[in-house]
Write a protein that holds these residues in place. Structure first.
Motif, short mmCIF file in Angstrom:
data_model
loop_
_atom_site.label_atom_id
_atom_site.label_comp_id
_atom_site.label_asym_id
_atom_site.label_seq_id
_atom_site.Cartn_x
_atom_site.Cartn_y
_atom_site.Cartn_z
N SER A 120 0.59 -0.85 0.52
CA SER A 120 -0.11 0.10 0.13
C SER A 120 0.52 1.19 0.08
O SER A 120 -0.23 1.96 -0.39
CB SER A 120 -1.42 -0.47 1.14
N GLY A 121 1.92 0.79 0.06
CA GLY A 121 2.68 2.22 0.83
C GLY A 121 2.60 3.04 2.01
O GLY A 121 3.19 4.16 1.91
N VAL A 122 2.02 2.79 3.01
CA VAL A 122 1.69 3.25 3.72
C VAL A 122 1.66 2.05 5.20
O VAL A 122 0.92 0.53 5.19
CB VAL A 122 0.23 3.45 3.48
N PRO A 123 3.36 2.07 6.03
CA PRO A 123 4.00 1.13 6.82
C PRO A 123 2.30 1.78 8.43
O PRO A 123 1.87 3.12 8.12
CB PRO A 123 4.67 1.70 7.40
N THR A 124 2.14 0.68 8.78
CA THR A 124 0.93 0.64 9.64
C THR A 124 1.17 0.16 11.16
O THR A 124 2.09 -0.86 10.57
CB THR A 124 -0.66 0.68 9.09
N TRP A 125 0.66 0.19 11.53
CA TRP A 125 0.35 -0.61 13.27
C TRP A 125 -0.57 -0.82 13.04
O TRP A 125 -1.56 -0.14 13.32
CB TRP A 125 0.80 0.38 14.48
N LEU A 151 -9.58 5.65 2.40
CA LEU A 151 -10.85 5.23 1.69
C LEU A 151 -11.41 3.84 1.84
O LEU A 151 -11.80 2.66 2.04
CB LEU A 151 -11.72 5.68 1.10
N GLN A 152 -10.19 2.99 0.66
CA GLN A 152 -9.42 1.76 1.34
C GLN A 152 -10.63 0.80 2.49
O GLN A 152 -10.85 -0.21 2.87
CB GLN A 152 -8.25 1.31 0.85
N GLN A 153 -9.51 1.82 3.56
CA GLN A 153 -9.04 1.45 5.18
C GLN A 153 -10.73 1.34 5.37
O GLN A 153 -10.96 0.01 6.64
CB GLN A 153 -8.93 1.98 6.17
N VAL A 154 -11.74 2.17 5.34
CA VAL A 154 -13.04 2.17 5.90
C VAL A 154 -14.35 1.73 4.50
O VAL A 154 -14.72 1.52 5.05
CB VAL A 154 -13.16 3.75 5.86
N LYS A 155 -13.50 0.72 3.58
CA LYS A 155 -14.35 0.39 2.58
C LYS A 155 -15.05 1.12 1.96
O LYS A 155 -16.51 0.24 1.92
CB LYS A 155 -15.09 -0.88 3.56
N SER A 156 -14.91 1.89 1.77
CA SER A 156 -15.69 3.11 0.70
C SER A 156 -16.68 3.81 2.05
O SER A 156 -17.69 4.55 1.18
CB SER A 156 -15.91 2.63 -0.49
N ASP A 186 -6.13 12.80 13.85
CA ASP A 186 -4.86 13.89 14.73
C ASP A 186 -4.69 13.45 16.19
O ASP A 186 -4.90 13.75 16.97
CB ASP A 186 -5.24 15.37 14.98
N ALA A 187 -3.70 12.22 16.19
CA ALA A 187 -3.84 11.32 17.85
C ALA A 187 -2.38 11.11 17.80
O ALA A 187 -2.05 10.01 17.09
CB ALA A 187 -4.19 9.60 17.29
N ALA A 188 -1.94 12.24 18.26
CA ALA A 188 -0.42 12.16 18.52
C ALA A 188 -0.06 12.29 17.59
O ALA A 188 1.03 11.09 17.79
CB ALA A 188 -0.04 11.56 19.63
N GLY A 189 -0.05 12.87 16.29
CA GLY A 189 0.09 13.13 15.06
C GLY A 189 0.21 11.92 14.20
O GLY A 189 0.91 12.17 13.43
N THR A 190 -1.00 11.24 14.26
CA THR A 190 -0.53 9.79 13.82
C THR A 190 -2.75 9.89 13.43
O THR A 190 -3.54 10.57 13.93
CB THR A 190 -0.48 8.69 14.62
N THR A 191 -3.12 8.95 12.27
CA THR A 191 -4.18 8.43 12.01
C THR A 191 -4.50 7.11 12.37
O THR A 191 -3.88 6.56 12.78
CB THR A 191 -4.16 9.04 10.52
N VAL A 192 -5.88 7.31 13.56
CA VAL A 192 -6.07 5.79 13.93
C VAL A 192 -7.21 5.62 13.55
O VAL A 192 -8.59 6.56 13.58
CB VAL A 192 -6.21 6.14 15.63
N ILE A 193 -7.63 4.02 12.96
CA ILE A 193 -9.11 4.04 12.58
C ILE A 193 -9.13 2.66 13.29
O ILE A 193 -8.79 1.77 13.16
CB ILE A 193 -8.81 3.56 11.17
N LEU A 194 -10.47 2.73 13.69
CA LEU A 194 -11.10 1.51 14.41
C LEU A 194 -11.68 1.11 13.39
O LEU A 194 -13.73 1.44 13.09
CB LEU A 194 -11.37 2.23 15.48
N THR A 195 -11.84 -0.29 12.90
CA THR A 195 -12.92 -0.90 11.93
C THR A 195 -13.47 -2.04 12.34
O THR A 195 -12.46 -2.84 12.80
CB THR A 195 -12.55 -0.68 10.81
N GLY A 196 -15.02 -2.94 12.44
CA GLY A 196 -15.62 -4.02 12.85
C GLY A 196 -17.13 -4.03 12.65
O GLY A 196 -17.34 -2.79 12.24
N SER A 197 -17.54 -4.62 13.26
CA SER A 197 -19.01 -4.86 13.02
C SER A 197 -19.65 -5.03 14.35
O SER A 197 -20.71 -5.60 14.57
CB SER A 197 -19.26 -6.31 12.77
#
Length: 238
Positions: A120-125, A151-156, A186-197
């Motif tokens: 993806s070109g985006v390193p992630t934790w 947009l890919q992470q949140v399934k559009s 803007d979470a301590a200089g990062t982007t945080v995404i929570l995804t699920g059901s």
């Protein structure tokens, strides 16, 4: 001389009971039905009864084994993932503080990893959590987010509102098919995404724990920096 006319012979009449009348057998005899003797019938019945008795004995033999070995009450194999330890190892290559929320026994991590972002070109934790209600929420954190990757992470999923968690307003996105996402840019200089059901209350609980983790890490870093500062000692006069 008068001509003699020949009369053709008449066809012989079919004898009563012949095959021509559709009755069974050319000889007019009924087909013989086989009849089991009393001994043969007894032997046949004995074979069937023997099979039934053997089946009952087989079930009776294995039933106590099944009853004495009940199925385990545990939820199966649960990996023991130390998120804090994995996050500490990933911090050196991440260039930011990976979130390691303290969730106690409520949220169970089933993986924690650093992804270099080769594809993806985006390193992630990334950390995956099983929620108290047996749903799933995946955490993804990066400092190199871009609109396409997000947009890919949140399934559009489109933005459907906001939700407050941990004292911050998170962007709420919903696919309308059961999966949803909470995004904080803007979470301590990062982007945080929570995804699920999972349900929104579980999202809120995990999001709060994520921000608390980042705040604690920031406070610890500030404290360490302050402790490392040493006042210069007085230079003795010559």
């Amino acid at each position: 001389m008068s001509e003699l006319q020949e009369t053709p012979p008449s066809a012989p009449a079919s004898p009563s009971g012949s095959a021509g009348q559709g009755e069974p057998g050319a000889s007019g005899q009924q087909p013989v039905k086989p009849v089991l003797t009393a001994g043969a019938a007894k032997r046949a019945n004995a074979s069937v009864i023997g099979m039934i008795i053997a089946l009952v004995l087989s079930i009776a033999t294995f039933l106590p084994i099944v009853l004495l070995n009940p199925s385990p009450k545990s939820d199966g194999y649960r990996p023991d993932i130390n998120v804090s330890a994995v996050a500490a190892n990933a911090a050196d290559v991440a260039g930011f503080t990976p979130a390691a929320p303290e969730t106690g026994d409520t949220f169970r991590a089933n993986y924690a990893r650093w992804e270099s972002g080769t594809g993806s070109g985006v390193p992630t934790w990334e950390v995956g959590y099983l929620t108290p209600k047996e749903s799933f929420i995946g955490l993804v954190q990066t400092r190199q987010s871009n609109p396409t990757w997000l947009l890919q992470q949140v399934k559009s999923a489109p933005v459907t509102g906001t939700r407050s968690a941990g004292g911050r307003e998170w962007e709420l996105r919903d696919t309308g098919k059961g999966e949803k996402s909470m995004v904080l840019n803007d979470a301590a200089g990062t982007t945080v995404i929570l995804t699920g059901s999972a349900q929104l209350d579980e999202f809120t609980a995990l999001a709060t724990a994520v921000l608390q983790s980042l705040e604690n890490a920031g406070s610890a870093s500030t404290g360490n920096s302050a402790g490392a500062t040493v006042s210069p000692s007085a230079i003795p006069s010559p």
